[in-house]
Design a protein around this motif. Structure first.
Motif, mmCIF file in Angstrom:
data_model
loop_
_atom_site.group_PDB
_atom_site.id
_atom_site.type_symbol
_atom_site.label_atom_id
_atom_site.label_comp_id
_atom_site.label_asym_id
_atom_site.label_seq_id
_atom_site.Cartn_x
_atom_site.Cartn_y
_atom_site.Cartn_z
ATOM 1 N N VAL A 163 0.821 -1.211 0.000
ATOM 2 C CA VAL A 163 0.000 0.000 0.000
ATOM 3 C C VAL A 163 0.856 1.262 0.000
ATOM 4 O O VAL A 163 0.844 2.028 -0.961
ATOM 5 C CB VAL A 163 -0.972 0.024 1.198
ATOM 6 N N LEU A 164 1.625 1.516 1.071
ATOM 7 C CA LEU A 164 2.359 2.771 1.124
ATOM 8 C C LEU A 164 3.471 2.752 2.166
ATOM 9 O O LEU A 164 3.535 1.872 3.030
ATOM 10 C CB LEU A 164 1.423 3.947 1.406
ATOM 11 N N PHE A 165 4.328 3.779 2.056
ATOM 12 C CA PHE A 165 5.290 4.137 3.086
ATOM 13 C C PHE A 165 4.964 5.561 3.526
ATOM 14 O O PHE A 165 4.591 6.406 2.710
ATOM 15 C CB PHE A 165 6.731 4.113 2.550
ATOM 16 N N ARG A 166 5.153 5.830 4.811
ATOM 17 C CA ARG A 166 4.944 7.178 5.342
ATOM 18 C C ARG A 166 6.036 7.463 6.370
ATOM 19 O O ARG A 166 6.342 6.609 7.210
ATOM 20 C CB ARG A 166 3.563 7.292 5.991
ATOM 21 N N VAL A 167 6.600 8.670 6.302
ATOM 22 C CA VAL A 167 7.625 9.093 7.250
ATOM 23 C C VAL A 167 7.286 10.489 7.749
ATOM 24 O O VAL A 167 7.215 11.429 6.955
ATOM 25 C CB VAL A 167 9.032 9.093 6.612
ATOM 26 N N ASN A 168 7.048 10.608 9.051
ATOM 27 C CA ASN A 168 6.836 11.905 9.695
ATOM 28 C C ASN A 168 8.051 12.192 10.577
ATOM 29 O O ASN A 168 8.301 11.470 11.548
ATOM 30 C CB ASN A 168 5.573 11.899 10.554
ATOM 31 N N ASP A 169 8.797 13.231 10.227
ATOM 32 C CA ASP A 169 10.024 13.572 10.946
ATOM 33 C C ASP A 169 9.872 14.884 11.703
ATOM 34 O O ASP A 169 9.365 15.871 11.146
ATOM 35 C CB ASP A 169 11.202 13.722 9.972
ATOM 36 N N THR A 170 10.340 14.891 12.949
ATOM 37 C CA THR A 170 10.481 16.127 13.716
ATOM 38 C C THR A 170 11.937 16.275 14.093
ATOM 39 O O THR A 170 12.509 15.391 14.727
ATOM 40 C CB THR A 170 9.618 16.105 14.989
ATOM 41 N N ARG A 171 12.541 17.390 13.683
ATOM 42 C CA ARG A 171 13.954 17.647 13.981
ATOM 43 C C ARG A 171 14.085 18.852 14.906
ATOM 44 O O ARG A 171 13.475 19.901 14.659
ATOM 45 C CB ARG A 171 14.743 17.888 12.692
#
Length: 266
Positions: free
Chosen positions: A201-209
């Motif tokens: 289905v998908l890949f998702r990446v939520n990044d907080t730096r």
């Protein structure tokens, strides 16, 4: 205020080990403890308070904290889970093969939950950016994170990795919220990453730096969210598809969401 680094180490792995560093007035710490027991999960009342069964592995006693003076920004599992979508349509946003089987397995995995009356985002996606004692100001300029500086060969004074929660989505993929942090003589970087792989289905990446160069009068927080269809990354080596760094590096350059914030600091 000393410019010499002071390493921090308190507690032990059994009750919770806190490690970190103090430098230039900043204190950066990472606490790691064992996975939460069923009794601890019951006390936190995630099902009742947040409207969702907890992920398979919750490290509710783990925390990462960055502070200076009255400013404090921390990351914790419960606060992140509190931002998982439990709206009426949340469970319909991503469909996987054998979704009915997933529902059955999920119910079996959470036998203490007799009736899940509220739908929820079963991928445990969160847009959590940390809990702050003060409000950061939005910034419309280009990224304030100096990537070239971070690429320089500089001694690492402190490094750690910390997992907040993880779930295998009943063998349909993986969802993980984790943190990496490193402190160098000239700056520090904290990366919280939510990584999602839903097979086929998908890949998702939520990044907080979080980023700060010692000597500058501002502190930076940047949040980006990226998503790509599973087939866009191919169906080759499964080890690569499980490699968060590799997946992130080959995803579309333009994020679907990008929030830049800063805080003036003394």
């Amino acid at each position: 205020m000393t410019s010499e680094p002071v390493l921090i180490k308190e507690g032990n792995p059994k009750v919770g080990l806190t490690q970190g560093i103090s430098l230039h007035g900043w204190t950066i710490t990472s606490k790691k403890a064992s996975i939460c027991s069923s009794n601890e999960m019951e006390r936190t009342r995630i099902q009742k308070d947040y409207g969702l069964p907890p992920p398979e592995m919750v490290f509710g006693n783990n925390h990462v904290t960055v502070e200076k003076g009255d400013f404090k920004l921390s990351f914790g599992a419960y606060e992140a889970l509190n931002m998982v979508d439990t709206s009426s349509t949340s469970s319909e946003k991503i469909k996987v093969a054998y979704s009915e089987e997933w529902t059955r397995k999920s119910s079996a995995n959470h036998t203490d939950v007799k009736d899940v009356v509220k739908p929820y985002d079963w991928t445990y996606t969160t847009k959590y950016k940390g809990t702050s004692t003060v409000e950061l100001e939005k910034n419309e300029s280009n990224s304030l994170i100096d990537i070239n500086r971070l690429r320089q060969q500089e001694p690492i004074l402190f490094y750690d990795e910390n997992i907040l929660y993880e779930d295998e989505l009943a063998d349909n993929g993986t969802a993980m919220l984790m943190i990496r942090l490193r402190v160098m003589p000239s700056c520090f970087l904290v990366l919280q990453r939510f990584f999602l792989r839903v097979d086929d289905v998908l890949f998702r990446v939520n990044d907080t730096r979080l980023y700060h160069e010692f000597g500058n009068d501002y502190f930076v927080r940047e949040y980006t969210s990226k998503e790509v269809h599973y087939d866009k990354l191919g169906r080759g080596d499964i080890s690569l598809l499980n490699d968060q760094n590799w997946v992130s590096s080959v995803m579309p350059e333009e994020p679907t969401e990008h929030i830049k914030e800063m805080l003036k600091v003394n």
